[in-house]
Design a protein around this motif. Structure first.
Motif, PDB file in Angstrom:
ATOM      1  N   ASP A 171      -1.912  17.133   6.254  1.00 55.02           N
ATOM      2  CA  ASP A 171      -2.881  16.587   6.586  1.00 55.02           C
ATOM      3  C   ASP A 171      -3.084  16.608   8.525  1.00 55.02           C
ATOM      4  O   ASP A 171      -1.786  15.860   9.057  1.00 55.02           O
ATOM      5  CB  ASP A 171      -3.480  15.323   6.762  1.00 55.02           C
ATOM      6  CG  ASP A 171      -4.712  14.390   7.256  1.00 55.02           C
ATOM      7  OD1 ASP A 171      -5.614  15.125   8.477  1.00 55.02           O
ATOM      8  OD2 ASP A 171      -4.768  13.195   6.697  1.00 55.02           O
ATOM      9  N   VAL A 178       0.283  15.630   2.493  1.00 57.88           N
ATOM     10  CA  VAL A 178      -0.707  14.381   1.687  1.00 57.88           C
ATOM     11  C   VAL A 178      -0.104  14.390   0.375  1.00 57.88           C
ATOM     12  O   VAL A 178       0.168  15.326  -0.352  1.00 57.88           O
ATOM     13  CB  VAL A 178      -2.331  15.253   1.371  1.00 57.88           C
ATOM     14  CG1 VAL A 178      -3.275  14.467   0.619  1.00 57.88           C
ATOM     15  CG2 VAL A 178      -2.115  15.611   2.776  1.00 57.88           C
ATOM     16  N   TYR A 179      -0.024  13.195  -0.093  1.00 54.98           N
ATOM     17  CA  TYR A 179       0.568  12.685  -1.163  1.00 54.98           C
ATOM     18  C   TYR A 179      -0.383  13.202  -2.531  1.00 54.98           C
ATOM     19  O   TYR A 179      -1.752  12.574  -2.053  1.00 54.98           O
ATOM     20  CB  TYR A 179       1.171  11.839  -2.023  1.00 54.98           C
ATOM     21  CG  TYR A 179       2.587  11.419  -0.876  1.00 54.98           C
ATOM     22  CD1 TYR A 179       3.314  11.532  -2.020  1.00 54.98           C
ATOM     23  CD2 TYR A 179       3.270  11.553   0.314  1.00 54.98           C
ATOM     24  CE1 TYR A 179       4.714  11.603  -1.530  1.00 54.98           C
ATOM     25  CE2 TYR A 179       3.901  11.860   0.882  1.00 54.98           C
ATOM     26  CZ  TYR A 179       5.257  12.036  -0.228  1.00 54.98           C
ATOM     27  OH  TYR A 179       6.649  11.724   0.109  1.00 54.98           O
ATOM     28  N   HIS A 181      -1.423  10.333  -4.607  1.00 53.98           N
ATOM     29  CA  HIS A 181      -3.284   9.737  -4.845  1.00 53.98           C
ATOM     30  C   HIS A 181      -3.947   9.328  -3.457  1.00 53.98           C
ATOM     31  O   HIS A 181      -5.518   8.663  -3.688  1.00 53.98           O
ATOM     32  CB  HIS A 181      -1.806   8.446  -5.122  1.00 53.98           C
ATOM     33  CG  HIS A 181      -1.091   8.390  -3.881  1.00 53.98           C
ATOM     34  ND1 HIS A 181      -0.150   8.752  -3.318  1.00 53.98           N
ATOM     35  CD2 HIS A 181      -1.887   7.027  -2.445  1.00 53.98           C
ATOM     36  CE1 HIS A 181       0.338   7.635  -1.756  1.00 53.98           C
ATOM     37  NE2 HIS A 181      -0.485   6.886  -1.733  1.00 53.98           N
ATOM     38  N   SER A 182      -3.361   9.914  -2.444  1.00 58.15           N
ATOM     39  CA  SER A 182      -4.350   9.825  -1.145  1.00 58.15           C
ATOM     40  C   SER A 182      -5.102  10.777  -1.222  1.00 58.15           C
ATOM     41  O   SER A 182      -5.949  11.171  -0.361  1.00 58.15           O
ATOM     42  CB  SER A 182      -3.417   9.935  -0.352  1.00 58.15           C
ATOM     43  OG  SER A 182      -2.477  10.913   0.593  1.00 58.15           O
ATOM     44  N   TYR A 183      -5.024  12.090  -1.868  1.00 58.16           N
ATOM     45  CA  TYR A 183      -5.775  13.448  -2.077  1.00 58.16           C
ATOM     46  C   TYR A 183      -7.384  12.595  -3.293  1.00 58.16           C
ATOM     47  O   TYR A 183      -8.285  13.364  -2.721  1.00 58.16           O
ATOM     48  CB  TYR A 183      -5.316  14.293  -2.705  1.00 58.16           C
ATOM     49  CG  TYR A 183      -6.207  15.120  -2.920  1.00 58.16           C
ATOM     50  CD1 TYR A 183      -5.879  16.250  -1.639  1.00 58.16           C
ATOM     51  CD2 TYR A 183      -6.653  16.652  -3.174  1.00 58.16           C
ATOM     52  CE1 TYR A 183      -6.547  17.491  -1.010  1.00 58.16           C
ATOM     53  CE2 TYR A 183      -6.862  18.035  -3.319  1.00 58.16           C
ATOM     54  CZ  TYR A 183      -7.021  18.027  -2.040  1.00 58.16           C
ATOM     55  OH  TYR A 183      -7.773  19.460  -2.027  1.00 58.16           O
ATOM     56  N   THR A 185     -10.231  10.642  -4.054  1.00 59.46           N
ATOM     57  CA  THR A 185     -11.667   9.932  -2.770  1.00 59.46           C
ATOM     58  C   THR A 185     -12.545   8.924  -4.246  1.00 59.46           C
ATOM     59  O   THR A 185     -13.392   8.558  -3.391  1.00 59.46           O
ATOM     60  CB  THR A 185     -12.401  11.745  -2.833  1.00 59.46           C
ATOM     61  OG1 THR A 185     -12.911  12.349  -3.714  1.00 59.46           O
ATOM     62  CG2 THR A 185     -11.612  12.338  -1.689  1.00 59.46           C
ATOM     63  N   ASN A 187     -11.927   5.721  -7.073  1.00 59.55           N
ATOM     64  CA  ASN A 187     -10.722   4.925  -7.168  1.00 59.55           C
ATOM     65  C   ASN A 187     -10.600   5.026  -9.027  1.00 59.55           C
ATOM     66  O   ASN A 187     -11.296   5.382  -9.063  1.00 59.55           O
ATOM     67  CB  ASN A 187     -10.585   3.520  -6.761  1.00 59.55           C
ATOM     68  CG  ASN A 187     -12.253   2.629  -6.946  1.00 59.55           C
ATOM     69  OD1 ASN A 187     -12.785   3.085  -7.351  1.00 59.55           O
ATOM     70  ND2 ASN A 187     -12.167   1.674  -7.199  1.00 59.55           N
ATOM     71  N   PRO A 215      -6.572   5.895  -4.430  1.00 57.39           N
ATOM     72  CA  PRO A 215      -6.366   5.640  -2.744  1.00 57.39           C
ATOM     73  C   PRO A 215      -5.232   4.657  -2.365  1.00 57.39           C
ATOM     74  O   PRO A 215      -4.472   4.679  -1.162  1.00 57.39           O
ATOM     75  CB  PRO A 215      -7.386   5.647  -2.699  1.00 57.39           C
ATOM     76  CG  PRO A 215      -8.713   6.686  -3.964  1.00 57.39           C
ATOM     77  CD  PRO A 215      -7.591   6.264  -4.363  1.00 57.39           C
ATOM     78  N   SER A 216      -5.180   3.841  -3.070  1.00 57.16           N
ATOM     79  CA  SER A 216      -4.647   3.116  -2.436  1.00 57.16           C
ATOM     80  C   SER A 216      -2.730   3.184  -2.203  1.00 57.16           C
ATOM     81  O   SER A 216      -2.453   1.961  -2.084  1.00 57.16           O
ATOM     82  CB  SER A 216      -4.712   1.266  -3.559  1.00 57.16           C
ATOM     83  OG  SER A 216      -4.804   0.899  -4.712  1.00 57.16           O
ATOM     84  N   GLY A 217      -2.611   3.401  -3.768  1.00 54.08           N
ATOM     85  CA  GLY A 217      -1.795   4.322  -3.915  1.00 54.08           C
ATOM     86  C   GLY A 217      -0.123   2.982  -4.904  1.00 54.08           C
ATOM     87  O   GLY A 217       0.804   3.120  -4.956  1.00 54.08           O
TER      88      GLY A 217
END
Length: 548
Positions: A171, A178-179, A181-183, A185, A187, A215-217
């Protein structure tokens, strides 16, 4: 499969004596306490219908008989594993979820391994595949377990720790990896379940499937992800678990064992006592590899000529999956959970072509090389036009020049370029338009996906192939997925057991995105807690028994 028949008798009715679940008053009034999601990758609706017709006492026939079958269900496009599963657990298509494939390109991120971000030109491969593992050659992805493969059930349930940060895109704002889960967009159903105090688990084929955490991981409490593209110990040296169908069966059996442990009230490795998850499940790879492999274990792969009847290897694979599904149903019955469990059977993707005589293998590397050469001739000194490509039975190009003129140049070249490939017998076959029927470029590619033209994720050029085209430089595949072909997209969708009408066939067109809101509805939760459902107004399947 007598045990399967007994097990299925308990899947039709909902038990009113459902114990309360802490943190979720809605869940206590729901049709189901558990939803078991099974993805049989590669399975077509036609395959399931034919199998049930010829095996009326099978576990699969029992599931169909005890539920609602949507016989015209389709995956999103592209019909790849990543967007296919993400659709099932978010309710969204790629433009909403940001997931177009497992190996893509992003024009706004920085290349993997970047540690000093100032002044670095954006543009990076996003490889959420085995390439992201600490050790992609090992079944445990680098965890370091002794006694593999038998010890694989001891693999961590938190596979994010097995991803190599240096293999992930960066990022530019944070200069951090950028893992997966965070990619994402949107839930997931797992995150919604966790917010209501419910348990979650999943089993899949790469640690990068930690994307399911959302996104929460934190969406999936117990995520079991043995690396399928690692070296298959005990099988021919250098081959992974997909190159021998017996190896794929062994690999899938590990995941079945994990799910059976979860049914029994343990974590996937049977180490810790935990309640059976509210949402859990796995994917099967055995049918997919049996469709792709020309031969394995002395058996011919794929379908017989004509494409409707499975060949000997695929027949064995279908029997294997049926047996394993029966074992899961039997475990639910043995533990007294059959009445309170809904089972959803579908597939991340299908496979094409089914008829081996329709196959044309085309070397996409040669097509891209020719396109870059034409660009260089017209633009001396310019960088190669194609910055990245992902091509299975779809052509997806990310360009170094994102102007509409450059995209139009690529489209015009592809549609005027003859490509020579090989048939199932190895004979030469030349196709016009690079093997494509249609190509979308620039703003048209964005519209094809329903994405913004400013989106940094979607391909700049998308080509849909003539039926039977598989982009590969070798001869190790006789089928593929990832495109828009009906055989890639038309998959089963069966909702069976608690909360489902028994033995109903629904021929109306639906998309597998409807699985996500249906899971939440079965559990008594609000499907509008999914952001993609709100954005796309995703339909919840009407699976409830008809009352009079």
């Amino acid at each position: 499969m007598a045990a399967s028949g007994l097990a299925l008798s308990g899947l039709v009715a909902f038990s009113a004596a459902t114990p309360a679940v802490a943190g979720s008053p809605e869940h206590t009034r729901s049709p189901a306490r558990h939803v078991l999601l099974l993805s049989v990758d590669g399975l077509h609706q036609a395959d399931l219908g034919a199998y049930v017709g010829t095996h009326p006492s099978s576990a699969l026939a029992g599931l169909v008989g005890a539920g609602v079958s949507y016989t015209h269900a389709s995956t999103p496009v592209p019909s790849d594993s990543f967007p296919g599963l993400i659709a099932q657990v978010t309710g969204g298509n790629p433009a909403t979820t940001g997931i177009y494939y497992d190996d893509t390109f992003n024009h706004s991120l920085l290349p993997a391994g970047t540690t000093s971000c100032a002044g670095v030109k954006p543009g990076a491969e996003v490889a959420f595949t085995e390439a992201a593992d600490r050790d992609q050659s090992s079944l445990d992805a680098g965890q370091g377990l002794a006694g593999l493969p038998g010890s694989i059930l001891s693999m961590t349930g938190s596979p994010q720790t097995l991803l190599d940060p240096k293999a992930l895109p960066v990022d530019p704002l944070t200069c951090k990896p950028v893992y997966p889960h965070s990619y994402l967009t949107a839930n997931t159903v797992f995150e919604v379940a966790r917010a209501h105090g419910l348990g979650t688990a999943w089993s899949d084929k790469h640690p990068a499937y930690e994307i399911l955490n959302g996104p929460s991981g934190t969406g999936v409490q117990d995520l079991f992800t043995p690396e399928i593209n690692s070296t298959a110990l005990g099988y021919p040296g250098g081959d992974d678990w997909t190159k021998d169908n017996a190896a794929t069966e062994q690999y899938d059996a590990y995941k079945v064992t994990a799910v059976r442990n979860e049914i029994d009230g343990y974590d996937h490795g049977r180490t810790h006592r935990v309640p059976t998850p509210a949402i859990f499940g796995m994917n099967f790879q055995t049918v997919s590899t049996a469709q792709k492999l020309p031969s394995s274990d002395g058996l011919t792969g794929g379908y017989l000529p004509g494409g409707t009847e499975p060949g000997p290897l695929l027949t064995r694979a279908l029997d294997f999956v049926d047996h394993q599904v029966g074992a899961l149903i039997a475990e639910l019955t043995r533990t007294g959970q059959a009445d309170s469990t809904a089972i959803i059977l579908s597939a991340k993707h299908g496979q094409s072509p089914t008829d081996p005589n329709a196959l044309t293998r085309i070397d996409d590397g040669a097509v891209i090389k020719a396109l870059n050469a034409a660009w260089a001739k017209a633009h001396p000194g310019a960088a190669d036009l194609v910055a990245f490509s992902t091509d299975d039975d779809i052509l997806q190009l990310w360009l170094s020049d994102r102007s509409q003129a450059a995209a139009d140049f690529a489209r015009a070249f592809l549609l005027s370029h003859d490509a020579t490939g090989t048939t199932i017998s190895g004979a030469s076959r030349t196709l016009p338009a690079s093997g494509l029927t249609t190509a979308y470029a620039g703003s048209a590619a964005a519209r094809y996906f329903g994405a913004s033209a400013r989106d940094a994720r979607h391909p700049d050029v998308v080509g849909t192939v003539a039926h039977g085209v598989v982009y590969t430089g070798g001869t190790s595949k006789i089928a593929e997925h990832g495109g828009a072909d009906p055989q890639d997209r038309n998959v089963p969708l069966v909702v069976s057991g608690a909360g489902a009408h028994s033995g109903r066939i629904d021929p109306a067109p639906v998309e597998t995105t409807s699985i996500a809101p249906t899971i939440l509805t079965l559990l008594g939760l609000n499907p509008n807690e999914l952001s993609a459902v709100r954005t796309e107004h995703t339909r919840t399947l009407d699976v409830a028994p008809i009352t009079h």
